[in-house]
Design an enzyme around this catalytic site. Structure first.
Site, PDB file in Angstrom:
ATOM      1  N   LYS A 297       5.179  -1.385  -1.865  1.00  0.00           N
ATOM      2  CA  LYS A 297       5.102  -2.510  -2.808  1.00  0.00           C
ATOM      3  C   LYS A 297       6.172  -2.490  -3.898  1.00  0.00           C
ATOM      4  O   LYS A 297       6.569  -3.542  -4.400  1.00  0.00           O
ATOM      5  CB  LYS A 297       3.716  -2.542  -3.460  1.00  0.00           C
ATOM      6  CG  LYS A 297       2.589  -2.979  -2.544  1.00  0.00           C
ATOM      7  CD  LYS A 297       2.595  -4.476  -2.309  1.00  0.00           C
ATOM      8  CE  LYS A 297       1.338  -4.935  -1.609  1.00  0.00           C
ATOM      9  NZ  LYS A 297       1.327  -6.398  -1.391  1.00  0.00           N
TER      10      LYS A 297
ATOM     11  N   SER B 267       2.466   1.766   5.796  1.00  0.00           N
ATOM     12  CA  SER B 267       2.820   1.036   4.573  1.00  0.00           C
ATOM     13  C   SER B 267       2.370   1.664   3.264  1.00  0.00           C
ATOM     14  O   SER B 267       2.927   1.360   2.210  1.00  0.00           O
ATOM     15  CB  SER B 267       2.291  -0.404   4.648  1.00  0.00           C
ATOM     16  OG  SER B 267       0.884  -0.399   4.811  1.00  0.00           O
TER      17      SER B 267
END
Length: 401
Positions: free
Chosen positions: A51, A300
């Site tokens: 992110k 991720s």
């Protein structure tokens, strides 16, 4: 839609901010899938997830006036830390609105990066609404977690790194929540190599991108029910939907049980700890009808609490038949417990737990119920244990199969 040089410029922008997460070849997942599998470990990224890429790219591109006013975001997870770190690196104010019941570890981690944290409401929607109100009032720039071109551009830098290491990759598997990561990766990868396949992976209980593709428009799910909380998104973004339609070749879904099994293998074989959303792309390997392809799975994120880790390992062991719980009825006389223990020892089954209860069996007055939990090597081992017990006259009741 972006051009290739947009992603290349974003990569330059992120050069001193992000970790270089090198690909890891996976022997275990290659063997299990019949392909050549590599893992892109963004769980090792700063803040523990990808992110920060999108957040920093977005904030770095703001005008001096916008930077002077600061940024605001609503998040209960990885996006909060990404925005906080990005703002800290750029020396500007960041306000993060989080639901009141956000995990304390995530609240503290966000504060650690210098952000002002405001706890509002019971769910994300309450926090989002309040953040938008503050944005209007104070003139902050709102940093959306996925439905934003600059955020998408930042996430797409992952594809450039992947293709630099494995330029002949056939497939990239990407987790899907709101769609920002898959949008950026798909666009950048296809601009670099139009022949590459991009496959998104969603949890079965929150397949909002798949629903949008099937309906040819963004739709809101009635519920998002999955242990992959970071991708429990009821409605993907309008911008990300356009990218998915244009660049993503397929979307597959995985169950919570498949995530548990994948988590165990990742910890055991690679010594990597990941959050449930982060391993979607690795669990998705089993859903591909291909062999002998070069595949990269983007892991991720890795922000997961210790209690969840323990639970995931235990459930993964059960799912892979590595833990076996069963009961047998024994005559209520001396030596029976020893006899069963010797059978299990002879079969190399390590006893984890044993409960010998003479009051539990109400059907047969003179019998005692013995409940046993053992460690095994897998399903064949379990079948052999049951077979030997049956041969010795014991009737086995499986309790966790």
């Amino acid at each position: 839609m972006h051009k290739l040089y947009d992603f290349m410029e974003a990569r330059e922008r992120l050069g001193t901010v992000i970790e270089k997460t090198k690909l890891i070849y996976s022997g275990i997942f290659s063997d299990e899938s019949g392909n050549e599998v590599y893992i892109k470990p963004e769980n090792l990224q700063r803040t523990g997830s990808f992110k920060v890429r999108g957040a920093y790219n977005k904030i770095a591109k703001l005008s001096d006036e916008e930077k002077g006013k600061g940024v605001i975001a609503a998040s209960a997870g990885n996006h909060a830390q990404g925005v906080a770190l990005a703002a800290q690196k750029l020396g500007i104010k960041a306000v993060i609105v989080m639901p009141k019941h956000s995990p304390l570890i995530k609240v503290e981690a966000t504060k650690k990066f210098g952000a002002e944290v405001i706890l509002v409401g019971d769910v994300y929607d309450d926090a989002y609404k309040y953040a938008r109100e503050l944005q209007e009032k104070e003139g902050y720039t709102f940093v959306h977690p996925f439905d934003d071109e600059d955020v998408i551009e930042g996430q797409g830098t992952i594809a450039l790194e992947v293709l630099e290491e494995v330029p002949d990759a056939d497939i990239i598997l990407v987790p899907i929540g709101g769609g920002g990561l898959v949008s950026g990766v798909a666009c950048a990868a296809k601009l670099k190599n139009p022949l590459i396949k991009i496959i998104g992976v969603e949890p079965e209980g929150a397949a909002s991108a798949l629903a949008a593709v099937k309906n040819n428009q963004v739709v809101a799910l009635d519920e998002a029910n999955t242990i992959a909380d970071g991708t429990a998104v009821k409605r993907i973004g309008d911008t990300t939907f356009n990218y998915i339609k244009k660049y993503v070749d397929d979307i597959v879904t995985v169950s919570d049980y498949e995530l548990m099994e994948t988590f165990l293998l990742l910890v055991e074989k690679h010594k990597l700890v990941a959050e449930n959303s982060g391993i979607l792309s690795i669990a998705g390997l089993k859903k591909l009808n291909v062999k002998n392809k070069k595949i990269v799975s983007i892991l991720s994120g890795g922000n997961i609490d210790v209690l969840t880790i323990s639970s995931m390992i235990n459930k993964g062991l059960i799912n892979r038949k590595r833990i076996f719980t069963f009961s047998v009825d024994l005559p209520d006389k001396p030596g029976q417990l020893v006899a069963v223990s010797e059978i299990l020892a002879a079969q190399n089954a390590n006893v984890v737990r044993l409960e010998h209860n003479q009051f539990k069996n109400l059907n047969r007055f003179h019998d005692v119920e013995l409940q046993v939990t053992v460690e095994t090597y897998g399903e064949e081992h379990i079948n052999k244990i049951v077979e030997v017990l049956n041969e010795k006259g014991y009737i086995v009741k499986k309790l966790n199969s």
